[in-house]
Design a protein around this motif. Sequence first.
Motif, PDB file in Angstrom:
ATOM      1  N   UNK A  74       0.818  -1.217   0.000  1.00 21.55           N
ATOM      2  CA  UNK A  74       0.000   0.000   0.000  1.00 21.55           C
ATOM      3  C   UNK A  74       0.854   1.270   0.000  1.00 21.55           C
ATOM      4  N   UNK A  75       2.144   1.114  -0.278  1.00 19.70           N
ATOM      5  CA  UNK A  75       3.068   2.249  -0.443  1.00 19.70           C
ATOM      6  C   UNK A  75       3.139   3.151   0.792  1.00 19.70           C
ATOM      7  N   UNK A  76       3.107   2.552   1.968  1.00 21.01           N
ATOM      8  CA  UNK A  76       3.185   3.350   3.190  1.00 21.01           C
ATOM      9  C   UNK A  76       4.578   3.927   3.421  1.00 21.01           C
ATOM     10  N   UNK A  77       5.588   3.405   2.695  1.00 12.64           N
ATOM     11  CA  UNK A  77       6.920   4.004   2.805  1.00 12.64           C
ATOM     12  C   UNK A  77       6.928   5.423   2.251  1.00 12.64           C
ATOM     13  N   UNK A  78       5.903   5.774   1.471  1.00 10.62           N
ATOM     14  CA  UNK A  78       5.765   7.138   0.967  1.00 10.62           C
ATOM     15  C   UNK A  78       5.030   8.037   1.955  1.00 10.62           C
ATOM     16  N   UNK A  79       4.632   7.470   3.087  1.00 12.33           N
ATOM     17  CA  UNK A  79       3.940   8.228   4.131  1.00 12.33           C
ATOM     18  C   UNK A  79       4.661   8.083   5.470  1.00 12.33           C
ATOM     19  N   UNK A  80       5.974   8.126   5.394  1.00  9.18           N
ATOM     20  CA  UNK A  80       6.841   8.202   6.571  1.00  9.18           C
ATOM     21  C   UNK A  80       6.878   6.921   7.408  1.00  9.18           C
ATOM     22  N   UNK A  81       6.611   5.788   6.782  1.00  6.02           N
ATOM     23  CA  UNK A  81       6.845   4.478   7.392  1.00  6.02           C
ATOM     24  C   UNK A  81       8.157   3.948   6.834  1.00  6.02           C
ATOM     25  N   UNK A  82       8.946   3.295   7.667  1.00 10.07           N
ATOM     26  CA  UNK A  82      10.243   2.774   7.248  1.00 10.07           C
ATOM     27  C   UNK A  82      10.104   1.894   6.012  1.00 10.07           C
TER      28      UNK A  82
END
Length: 278
Positions: A74-82
Motif C-alpha cells: 500500500x506504499x506506506x513508505x511514501x507516508x513516513x513508514x520505514x
Amino acid sequence: MGSFSSTSTPDIRFDSNHPFPQRFEIIKFLGEGGSAVVLKCFDTFTHQDVAVKFAKGKYKLKHEAEMMKYLMKHKLDQQNVIKFHHSFSSNSCLVFEMCDINLKDYIKQRHPLKMQEIRTVIQQLATALEGLKKVKVIHSDIKTNNIMVVNQKIKPLQVKLIDFGLALHSNQTSQPINQCLFYKAPELILGLPYSTALDIWSLGCVMGKMLLNCVLFPGTSDYENLCYFTDVLGPAPDYLVDACNKSKGFFKKSNSNQWILKTNPFTVTCGILGRGTP
C-alpha cells in the motif's frame, strides 16, 4: 558472512536454523530487543548500507515480515513508514532502509527543540498514522525509540516510523496489547474497546517528550498513570468508568454516587509536583 569487529557488541551466534545471508557484511551492532538484534550492514548486491533485523534464538519475525509486506503493498513508505526491502532465512532476517538515530537520542542531543521543529516531526508522524488508519493497521507501540531520524546532518527533521512487530489489523482488536507504560492509552488501562486512536494518544506523549524532554506520565503502574491522567486531564467521566470492565479495580463510588479514583495506601501522593520523573 560478516563478523563483528568490536568487542563491545553482543555475541550473536548464527546457526543452520537461522542462517545469516552472505550478501550482507556486518558493519556494526545498532541495538536489540527481546526477540531480535538490529545490525548495520553493507549489502554487496545493491552496494548500499541497510539495517538488518535478525531473530534471536527460537524467535521468528514472520508477523512483522507479513505486516511490512502489506504496508509496502500500500506504499506506506511514501507516508513516513520505514521502507522494507526483503526478508530472508524463513523470515528470521528482515532488511530495511538505513536511518541515522532514534528520536529518543536525538531529543537528548538537541533539547530544547524549537516549536517549528516539533511541529514538523509530529506532522510527519500524523501522516504515517493517517496512512495506517486507511489500511486499517494499528501500530500499538509508538514511542521515541520507534521513531527514526533519517539523517541528522542532511535531513535532521525527516523521520520514519519503525518496528511493526506488535502491529495488528483493526479487525484484531480483541487481542491484548502490551504497550509501553509511558505511552499507554487509557482505554488499555481501563479495559475499554480500543482502535487506531490509541496510536494518537501515544503520539501526544511523544510530542510532550519532545517539548519537555521528560515523560508526561511517568507512572510505574497502571494505577499511578491514572493518577497522572487525573492530575492533567481531570477526573474520568462517569459514563467512561461505567463502560470499562476494570472500573472496580481503580475506582469507587463517592457519597454523591460518582466514580472517584481509589486512594492507594502505598502512594504518598499522586500529584505531578510530588514525584520526580525518570
